[in-house]
Each structure stands twice: as C-alpha cells, then as structure tokens.
Motif scaffolding. Structure first.
Motif: not given
Length: 436
Positions: A86, A329-332, A338-339, A399-400
C-alpha cells in the motif's frame, strides 16, 4: 461589541450562568487558506463504549506549532502494485497563522471528522468546520493557556487549561455543560475513559483527579508526589498511565500503582493503541531520543511492559502522536487485510511522519530484537517547531468496519441526540471536594 461567528446560526456563548466568563470573538470568516469519593462507583461505571463505526478510507492530519502556524494535510492510501503493498500519501491543503500565540493543542471530532478545535497560549479555543475549511468562531471561557483538547464524542468537546479548570462544551450550540474545578494551578493533561463517563486529569499541584462527567463533579483524587504531565487511559479502560519527565506510572482503574517504567530519555507524549496483527495492547512513547518507542503491554498485569519496536526517522524530539484505524483499498490478494492502524507523529524537526502499525508482526513480543520501523509517508515543514497533531476521519468504506462493525455512519443529528444522553441538559459548575 463585534458579533460572534455562528455554527448553524447558534452562538458561541454559554448560558446565563456562564456568560460572565465567556466573551464573543470578532467575526472574521477566516477560511483555511490553501497555500500548499467514589473509587468503587467510578470503577463500576467505566465499561467501554461499543466501537462499531465504519472505518474511514482516507484521513486528514492537522498540526500546530510554536510559530502559530496551523498545517493541514489530506491523507490517502492506495494499492501499490509495484511493491505488492500500500502507498500512503500526505497532500498539503492549508497553512496559515491560526492564533496570535503558539498553538498548544488540536483535536478533531470522531466519526466523520467535522469539527476541529485548536487551543493556544492566547487563551482562546478556536472552532473550525473541516468540511467547509472555515473558521466558525472562538470559545473564550478559559483565563489561561489551553493545554489540551479532546472530543469524547462528536457532540462534545473537553478542554483543559492553565487556569486550573476543565470545560465540557456541547458541540452543537457550544454552550458550557460542565466546568470542573479542583486543581490548584494549571491542568497539564486530561483523558476521557472509553465509556465517556469519567475523566482523569493531572496538573502542577502534583494531584491526580478523577471526574464524574455524568454528574459534573470530582469523584476521587490522590497525591502523586510529583507533577503529572500526561495522563492516558488504556484502550480497554482497565488501566491508565501518568507520565512525569522520563517515568511512566501504570495504575489500575481504582488508582492503585502497579508499575513504574523508566524511559531512557525525557518523554513528551504517550498513547495507547491496539495491535493490528495479533491481540493485545501497545504503549507508544515519544521522547527526546527522536523516536516513537513501542512498549508491549503483557496480558498478565503483574508483568512489566517491555520495548519491542521503535518508529524511527525524526531528527529531533517527538512532541505528539495520534492514531487512527483506517480502511484499506480492496486487493485481489488472498487474505488481504481490510484495515490497519496509522500512527502520526509531529516533531520539533518540523516533520510530520505517518507509520503503518501493520508493519509490527504479531509475534513481536518481549524477548525479540527491537524492531526498527520507518515512516510510510512524511511532510517537511522546513523548520517549523511542531507542538501537537490530530487525525480526522475522511470518507468511509463500507467493506471495512471495526471489531463490532454492525452500524454504518448514519444521520448525524439523530446520533448526536443519542450521545447527549446522560451528559446533562443543563450546565453546572462543579467545585471539587477538596477533602477527597
């Protein structure tokens, strides 16, 4: 006399009982210019409040300085595919002289970060609307330098001053709900329990005091035998610490001394935090040694806290630290977090540093080699002597959420009404029982 700048047309003044002590501030419509005895009763009432708000995906950093300058930054986090991690960034959004004397305290309201409060040696608390980047007005209740500010909730502001008092303001009409008196001499620091029901304060009179915020009066006190400079509750509210020079005393909730930590150098700031990886609590200590030292707090209360890591990079004393849980941010990637929790430090070297607490592994415990952690973002003010820092929420990601993430950020007014419960509908001045 000049009129008072309004918040939703509400006056920055108090009720008739407090009017003699509160003076209006001249309206200047100043925008944030972008230029790049009851120990047992207290113990029973300190159940931590539920933490179930959605985490922000961005943040704002605000720092004050001896030079009267107030700095503001937009903070962001994005996926860094090149490093498989990140990327954290600080973007300056304003800098200007906010007070006529040095800025000694800053605080941002939680769960949305709408309000910013700044306190100065000029004895004024200024209130700012961070969303509109605009000064709202000044609270002039205190008759001494402002030493600390804290928003226990987004609808209340608590202040401490060299005049020996603490004031609780309602962050809707800015009336004084409580004036807490009892210290003889300046109040150096105060801390509100996670339950928001009680607060602690320390001052020049070598006394530690506990305040019942529901009733607006003192509930306990004890002589420390030295001047307490900083007081902080643990994240669980089951213990607290008092710092004086290079020592940190660890107390139980009923004011029983458990441990004394001797730090290698003069301490300026302390803060508790949860871990990102694994469970347990951490104690963050900023000092003359130019580092933010991380102590591990053992689960066994009989065991001493020990140093497990150091946040490095500053070239002068670390004056302030603040933390913020942050959505990522969402990762693949499989099992991507998530946080995280970010730490923000302000130093006399003029630099703002951001650290990612996720870089501290879960197995970093007592007995391990002390881990060195570098900042993930920084900004250099080019020599400004920074004194204080705060972090405000940015936009939220659905989402978080935090540990009990059941509730999304809802209607502000209705939540403010819920938070007002128990704080007292009428203002009252509380004189502490000096026999306590």
């Amino acid at each position: 006399m000049a009129t008072v700048t309004s918040i939703k047309r509400a006056r920055l003044a108090s009720s008739s009982k407090e009017k003699k002590k509160v003076q209006p501030v001249a309206q200047n419509d100043h925008h944030l210019v972008s230029s790049t005895k009851g120990k047992q009763r207290a113990k029973q009432s300190t159940k931590p409040a539920s933490d179930d708000t959605v985490l922000p995906a961005s943040f704002k950093v605000i720092a004050g300085s001896y030079e009267k300058l107030l700095y503001g930054f937009d903070g962001s986090v994005s996926l860094d595919e090149t490093k498989d991690g990140y990327k954290f960034e600080l973007q300056p959004i304003f800098v200007f002289p906010a007070h006529v004397s040095c800025i000694k305290a800053v605080a941002a309201s939680p769960n949305g970060g709408k309000w910013l409060a700044t306190g100065s040696a000029d004895e004024v608390i200024k209130v700012w609307d961070l969303r509109r980047k605009k000064e709202i007005g000044g609270l002039m209740h205190h008759e001494g330098s402002i030493t600390q500010l804290q928003f226990p909730s987004r609808s209340h502001l608590l202040s401490a001053s060299e005049d020996g008092s603490l004031c609780l303001f309602h962050a809707r009409d800015w009336v004084v709900l409580r004036t807490l008196k009892g210290h003889k001499g300046r109040v150096n620091s105060m801390a509100v329990h996670p339950s928001n029901k009680v607060a602690l304060s320390v001052g020049k009179d070598n006394t530690l005091r506990m305040w019942d915020l529901m009733r607006g009066k003192g509930s306990a006190s004890t002589k420390l035998g030295k001047e307490g400079e900083v007081v902080r509750w643990s994240t669980t509210g089951s213990s607290f610490v008092v710092q004086s020079k290079n020592t940190i005393d660890v107390f139980t909730v009923d004011m029983v001394l458990r441990h004394t930590i001797t730090h290698p150098s003069r301490i300026h700031t302390i803060r508790f935090s949860k871990r990102v990886n694994g469970s347990g609590e951490l104690l963050l200590v900023g000092a003359e040694d130019k580092k933010l030292t991380i102590y591990d707090i053992p689960d066994d209360p009989e065991k001493m806290p020990t140093v497990i890591a150091e946040m490095t990079g500053h070239s002068n004393r670390v004056k302030a630290v603040e933390i913020l849980p942050l959505a990522l941010p969402r990762s693949t990637k499989a099992n991507a977090p998530l946080s995280t929790i970010i730490l923000c430090t302000a130093s006399s070297d003029g630099k703002i540093h951001v650290y990612d607490l996720a870089l501290l592994p879960a197995d970093q415990k007592a007995g391990s080699e002390v881990l060195q952690i570098s900042p993930v973002a920084e900004y250099d003010t080019k020599g400004t002597r920074l004194t204080c820092v705060t972090i405000a929420d940015g936009e939220a990601l659905e989402h978080a959420s935090s540990v009990n993430g059941k509730r999304k950020r809802g209607d502000e007014d209705s939540e403010q009404e819920d938070e007002d419960e128990g704080w007292g509908a009428h203002e009252q001045e509380a004189e502490h029982d000096e026999s306590g």
